[in-house]
Design a protein around this motif. Structure first.
Motif, PDB file in Angstrom:
ATOM      1  N   TRP A  56       0.854  -1.179   0.000  1.00 26.59           N
ATOM      2  CA  TRP A  56       0.000   0.000   0.000  1.00 26.59           C
ATOM      3  C   TRP A  56       0.894   1.234   0.000  1.00 26.59           C
ATOM      4  CZ3 TRP A  56       0.978   3.021   4.253  1.00 26.59           C
ATOM      5  CH2 TRP A  56       1.537   2.381   5.375  1.00 26.59           C
ATOM      6  N   THR A  57       0.330   2.359  -0.386  1.00 19.50           N
ATOM      7  CA  THR A  57       1.028   3.644  -0.379  1.00 19.50           C
ATOM      8  C   THR A  57       0.148   4.642   0.342  1.00 19.50           C
ATOM      9  OG1 THR A  57       2.045   3.153  -2.513  1.00 19.50           O
ATOM     10  CG2 THR A  57       2.012   5.454  -1.835  1.00 19.50           C
ATOM     11  N   GLY A  58       0.756   5.430   1.217  1.00 15.04           N
ATOM     12  CA  GLY A  58      -0.013   6.457   1.921  1.00 15.04           C
ATOM     13  C   GLY A  58       0.622   6.838   3.227  1.00 15.04           C
ATOM     14  N   ASP A  59      -0.204   6.961   4.231  1.00 12.90           N
ATOM     15  CA  ASP A  59       0.215   7.429   5.546  1.00 12.90           C
ATOM     16  C   ASP A  59       0.169   6.268   6.542  1.00 12.90           C
ATOM     17  OD1 ASP A  59       0.964   9.190   7.538  1.00 12.90           O
ATOM     18  OD2 ASP A  59      -0.745  10.525   7.281  1.00 12.90           O
ATOM     19  N   VAL A  60       0.823   6.428   7.658  1.00 16.15           N
ATOM     20  CA  VAL A  60       0.785   5.442   8.732  1.00 16.15           C
ATOM     21  C   VAL A  60      -0.320   5.868   9.698  1.00 16.15           C
ATOM     22  CG1 VAL A  60       2.097   4.417  10.631  1.00 16.15           C
ATOM     23  CG2 VAL A  60       3.252   4.969   8.488  1.00 16.15           C
ATOM     24  N   HIS A  61      -1.113   4.910  10.170  1.00 14.13           N
ATOM     25  CA  HIS A  61      -2.189   5.233  11.113  1.00 14.13           C
ATOM     26  C   HIS A  61      -1.639   5.979  12.322  1.00 14.13           C
ATOM     27  CE1 HIS A  61      -5.247   2.888   9.102  1.00 14.13           C
ATOM     28  NE2 HIS A  61      -4.407   1.878   9.005  1.00 14.13           N
ATOM     29  N   THR A  70       1.140 -11.323  10.548  1.00 17.41           N
ATOM     30  CA  THR A  70       2.172 -11.090   9.535  1.00 17.41           C
ATOM     31  C   THR A  70       3.149 -10.005  10.001  1.00 17.41           C
ATOM     32  OG1 THR A  70       2.593 -10.625   7.184  1.00 17.41           O
ATOM     33  CG2 THR A  70       0.842  -9.348   8.249  1.00 17.41           C
ATOM     34  N   HIS A  71       4.307 -10.014   9.367  1.00 14.13           N
ATOM     35  CA  HIS A  71       5.293  -8.950   9.552  1.00 14.13           C
ATOM     36  C   HIS A  71       4.920  -7.810   8.603  1.00 14.13           C
ATOM     37  CE1 HIS A  71       7.494 -12.119  11.550  1.00 14.13           C
ATOM     38  NE2 HIS A  71       7.580 -12.813  10.433  1.00 14.13           N
ATOM     39  N   GLU A  72       5.500  -6.622   8.829  1.00 13.92           N
ATOM     40  CA  GLU A  72       5.242  -5.478   7.958  1.00 13.92           C
ATOM     41  C   GLU A  72       6.532  -4.693   7.757  1.00 13.92           C
ATOM     42  OE1 GLU A  72       2.014  -1.845   7.517  1.00 13.92           O
ATOM     43  OE2 GLU A  72       2.468  -2.565   9.520  1.00 13.92           O
ATOM     44  N   VAL A  73       6.695  -4.143   6.573  1.00 13.78           N
ATOM     45  CA  VAL A  73       7.818  -3.256   6.298  1.00 13.78           C
ATOM     46  C   VAL A  73       7.264  -1.907   5.859  1.00 13.78           C
ATOM     47  CG1 VAL A  73       8.124  -4.012   3.880  1.00 13.78           C
ATOM     48  CG2 VAL A  73      10.061  -3.022   5.135  1.00 13.78           C
ATOM     49  N   LEU A  74       7.877  -0.832   6.344  1.00 15.74           N
ATOM     50  CA  LEU A  74       7.491   0.536   6.003  1.00 15.74           C
ATOM     51  C   LEU A  74       8.704   1.250   5.416  1.00 15.74           C
ATOM     52  CD1 LEU A  74       5.699   1.491   9.362  1.00 15.74           C
ATOM     53  CD2 LEU A  74       4.614   0.660   7.260  1.00 15.74           C
ATOM     54  N   GLY A  75       8.561   1.782   4.212  1.00 14.33           N
ATOM     55  CA  GLY A  75       9.636   2.538   3.576  1.00 14.33           C
ATOM     56  C   GLY A  75       9.173   3.954   3.304  1.00 14.33           C
ATOM     57  N   VAL A  76       9.944   4.940   3.727  1.00 12.02           N
ATOM     58  CA  VAL A  76       9.546   6.344   3.563  1.00 12.02           C
ATOM     59  C   VAL A  76       9.927   6.827   2.163  1.00 12.02           C
ATOM     60  CG1 VAL A  76       9.758   8.693   4.452  1.00 12.02           C
ATOM     61  CG2 VAL A  76       9.862   6.740   6.028  1.00 12.02           C
ATOM     62  N   ARG A  77       8.906   7.209   1.404  1.00  8.61           N
ATOM     63  CA  ARG A  77       9.128   7.717   0.044  1.00  8.61           C
ATOM     64  C   ARG A  77       9.317   9.230   0.038  1.00  8.61           C
ATOM     65  NH1 ARG A  77       4.987   6.361  -4.657  1.00  8.61           N
ATOM     66  NH2 ARG A  77       6.047   4.380  -4.607  1.00  8.61           N
ATOM     67  N   ARG A  78       8.488   9.941   0.849  1.00  6.59           N
ATOM     68  CA  ARG A  78       8.555  11.410   0.870  1.00  6.59           C
ATOM     69  C   ARG A  78       8.335  11.921   2.287  1.00  6.59           C
ATOM     70  NH1 ARG A  78       5.662  10.214  -3.497  1.00  6.59           N
ATOM     71  NH2 ARG A  78       6.346  10.956  -5.500  1.00  6.59           N
ATOM     72  N   GLY A  79       8.812  13.133   2.514  1.00  6.97           N
ATOM     73  CA  GLY A  79       8.567  13.805   3.782  1.00  6.97           C
ATOM     74  C   GLY A  79       9.360  13.207   4.933  1.00  6.97           C
ATOM     75  N   SER A  80       8.971  13.617   6.119  1.00  2.00           N
ATOM     76  CA  SER A  80       9.647  13.119   7.320  1.00  2.00           C
ATOM     77  C   SER A  80       8.596  12.932   8.403  1.00  2.00           C
ATOM     78  CB  SER A  80      10.717  14.111   7.788  1.00  2.00           C
ATOM     79  OG  SER A  80      10.120  15.359   8.087  1.00  2.00           O
ATOM     80  N   VAL A 120       4.494   6.879   2.723  1.00  2.00           N
ATOM     81  CA  VAL A 120       5.149   5.620   3.062  1.00  2.00           C
ATOM     82  C   VAL A 120       4.666   4.529   2.123  1.00  2.00           C
ATOM     83  CG1 VAL A 120       5.296   3.861   4.883  1.00  2.00           C
ATOM     84  CG2 VAL A 120       5.420   6.264   5.478  1.00  2.00           C
ATOM     85  N   ILE A 121       5.572   3.598   1.814  1.00  2.00           N
ATOM     86  CA  ILE A 121       5.213   2.364   1.120  1.00  2.00           C
ATOM     87  C   ILE A 121       5.218   1.288   2.191  1.00  2.00           C
ATOM     88  CG2 ILE A 121       5.857   0.679  -0.643  1.00  2.00           C
ATOM     89  CD1 ILE A 121       5.270   3.479  -1.779  1.00  2.00           C
ATOM     90  N   GLY A 122       4.110   0.601   2.351  1.00  2.00           N
ATOM     91  CA  GLY A 122       4.023  -0.496   3.300  1.00  2.00           C
ATOM     92  C   GLY A 122       3.835  -1.793   2.540  1.00  2.00           C
TER      93      GLY A 122
END
Length: 173
Positions: A56-61, A70-80, A120-122
């Motif tokens: 998915w692409t977007g924001d983190v809750h 399941t495990h999850e990975v979060l990669g920051v595409r933009r911003g901080s 974020v890309i999750g």
């Protein structure tokens, strides 16, 4: 590419189980685009090519939650932003484009704050469909068995099948 890898365990807090056997892995600068390395725009493709396919692409809750199945990975595409891992007594991670957080099953997480352009890309390994559980002592107790049965993914979301990857060394059952 000057990847800095940090890992840490999080304790159960009574409402969020976290993971008793696998640490959170924080890959700083994994996709910083420096020295000819991959850029933040390459995160989604890298995750998919390494078997982290349900994405998915977007924001983190902004409400603490975890996934027991399941495990999850979060990669920051933009911003901080700042991500809280583990619950109230957990660790705050300041993230920027190119940073990646690998969360083992059961690890509580939420966004504390972020810039307006935060994206974020999750992703989840092997097509897993995550459940979403919010803080609750009864649910945390029930989730422990499910968490302990989640296997180790075949590939690190960044390094793939490389036997030297941080996930291969730090995630051992």
């Amino acid at each position: 590419m000057d990847i800095q890898v940090k890992s840490f365990f999080l304790k159960e807090d009574g409402q969020t189980p976290n993971n008793p056997t696998l640490p959170v892995i924080f890959y700083q600068n994994a996709f910083d685009g420096e020295d000819g390395g991959q850029s933040p725009e390459d995160i989604e493709g890298a995750f998919k090519s390494h078997g982290w396919t349900t994405g998915w692409t977007g924001d983190v809750h902004d409400k603490l939650h975890y996934h027991s199945n399941t495990h999850e990975v979060l990669g920051v595409r933009r911003g901080s932003g700042t991500i809280l891992a583990g619950g109230d007594s957990g660790q705050r991670l300041d993230v920027k484009p190119g940073d990646v957080i690998l969360l083992p099953a059961g690890t509580g997480h939420m966004k504390v704050d972020s810039s307006d352009d935060f994206e974020v890309i999750g992703a989840y390994p092997d097509g897993a469909e995550p459940n979403r559980i919010e803080r609750d002592p009864a649910k945390a107790a029930q989730a422990k068995h499910t968490i302990s049965n989640v296997g180790i993914p075949q590939q690190d979301p960044i390094f793939g099948e490389d036997d030297q990857s941080p996930m291969r060394h730090k995630w051992v059952k």
